[in-house]
Scaffold this motif. Structure first.
Motif, PDB file in Angstrom:
ATOM      1  N   ARG A  65       0.828  -1.217   0.000  1.00 56.06           N
ATOM      2  CA  ARG A  65       0.000   0.000   0.000  1.00 56.06           C
ATOM      3  C   ARG A  65       0.857   1.260   0.000  1.00 56.06           C
ATOM      4  N   GLU A 249       3.473   9.331   6.377  1.00 52.45           N
ATOM      5  CA  GLU A 249       2.511  10.026   5.513  1.00 52.45           C
ATOM      6  C   GLU A 249       3.142  10.435   4.188  1.00 52.45           C
ATOM      7  N   GLY A 253       0.857   7.034   3.827  1.00 54.67           N
ATOM      8  CA  GLY A 253       0.233   6.648   5.085  1.00 54.67           C
ATOM      9  C   GLY A 253      -0.717   7.720   5.577  1.00 54.67           C
ATOM     10  N   SER A 254      -1.421   7.439   6.650  1.00 58.23           N
ATOM     11  CA  SER A 254      -2.370   8.408   7.190  1.00 58.23           C
ATOM     12  C   SER A 254      -1.635   9.637   7.705  1.00 58.23           C
ATOM     13  N   LYS A 255      -2.291  10.781   7.609  1.00 60.61           N
ATOM     14  CA  LYS A 255      -1.700  12.031   8.069  1.00 60.61           C
ATOM     15  C   LYS A 255      -1.521  12.014   9.581  1.00 60.61           C
ATOM     16  N   THR A 256      -0.349  12.448  10.027  1.00 62.74           N
ATOM     17  CA  THR A 256      -0.084  12.428  11.466  1.00 62.74           C
ATOM     18  C   THR A 256      -0.194  13.806  12.104  1.00 62.74           C
TER      19      THR A 256
END
Length: 311
Positions: A65, A249, A253-256
């Protein structure tokens, strides 16, 4: 992962539980790492064609991913890049574990450490060609360099700070002019104190960069001449790996919402190579020029030793 083991009580106070990293498949089940060559034409007199050696990590899977990070690894002056791409001295294992490509340029002369002229566009072209074949991130790079390569590993980030996640220069003789453009781009500068000329240049750069708001970790190695000790490689990998994992990110990846730089969890004193809790009296008394901000337990342990407890 565990915190610092074997240090006294106040040294471990406040350590949080570190998140577990996903481990790659066993090496025996993974395919052998591939090293591919990308050739880029330039107008530089001694570099009509530049070969970039690219190590694809054993853990690479096109269906993953997240994209894969790239470490641009500059060897000493005029190296071909072939040796660096092999990933010796622990770099291959680190790259596989963190799912990172190693790209090692084979620049030669023509002031290649000055990216504005020709070497920078050549690198960007090579990275674009790599991205056309592999799922790699070309917008937030890691940089490492030694000696002549050390010049590249800080001048290239200064040329394109927005494309840089973190950089490391060991035993460099030329540095970028410190500026506010490099705020938020973490750097690590290391050098042996017996490598006298480069030590003086490196130390002066660190002081000037900090005055401009650049967050530079500094580490000197006693009685070391112009070479790279294993301890320096270890520190570089802990530093680069920390900022790689902190900003997944970049790779989709997901925003931190995290700041580019991390707040210190320890304060080091370059004079005695010891680190102290951030809010300790000892840390507060470290002179500014010797003060080193260490953002993780692993970086701190690779940088120096925990200070003994004062009773």
């Amino acid at each position: 992962m565990m915190g610092i083991a074997g240090v006294r009580k106040w040294c471990v106070a406040g350590l949080g539980v570190l998140g577990m990293l996903l481990l790659p498949a066993a090496a025996s089940a993974a395919p052998a790492a591939k090293i591919e060559q990308i050739v880029v034409k330039t107008k530089a007199p001694k570099n009509p064609e530049v070969t970039f050696h690219c190590r694809i990590p054993r853990t690479y899977r096109s269906a993953d991913r997240l994209e894969y990070r790239i470490l641009v690894y500059f060897g000493g002056r005029n190296t071909s890049g072939a040796g660096e791409a092999q990933g010796g001295a622990g770099w291959a294992e680190w790259a596989d574990r963190n799912k990172i490509f190693i790209v090692a340029p084979g620049f030669k002369d023509d002031n290649y450490w000055e990216p504005e002229e020709w070497s920078g566009p050549a690198l960007l072209k090579a990275l674009s060609m790599l991205k056309s074949k592999y799922r790699v991130c070309t917008t937030k790079l890691l940089f490492y360099g030694f000696s002549g390569g050390s010049q590249c590993s800080n001048l290239f980030p200064a040329w394109k700070p927005a494309m840089t996640r973190a950089w490391v220069s060991h035993a460099g003789g030329v540095f970028h002019t410190p500026s506010t453009r490099m705020r938020g781009v973490p750097g690590l500068v290391t050098c042996g104190d017996a490598d006298i000329q480069r030590y003086i240049i490196s130390r002066r750069f660190v002081e000037n960069a900090r005055a401009k708001g650049e967050n530079i970790i500094w580490k000197s190695y006693p009685n070391l001449n112009h070479s790279v000790p294993m301890e320096s490689y270890r520190l570089a990998r802990e530093f680069l790996g920390f900022y790689h994992r902190r900003h997944l990110e970049d790779l989709g990846g997901s925003k931190t919402g995290r700041a580019a730089e991390a707040p210190p969890v320890w304060i080091g004193d370059d004079q005695d190579q010891l680190f102290y809790p951030v809010k300790s009296v000892q840390a507060a008394n470290i002179p500014l020029e010797d003060r080193v901000l260490l953002p993780s337990n692993e970086i701190a342990l690779a940088w120096g030793k925990p200070a003994p407890v004062r009773k």
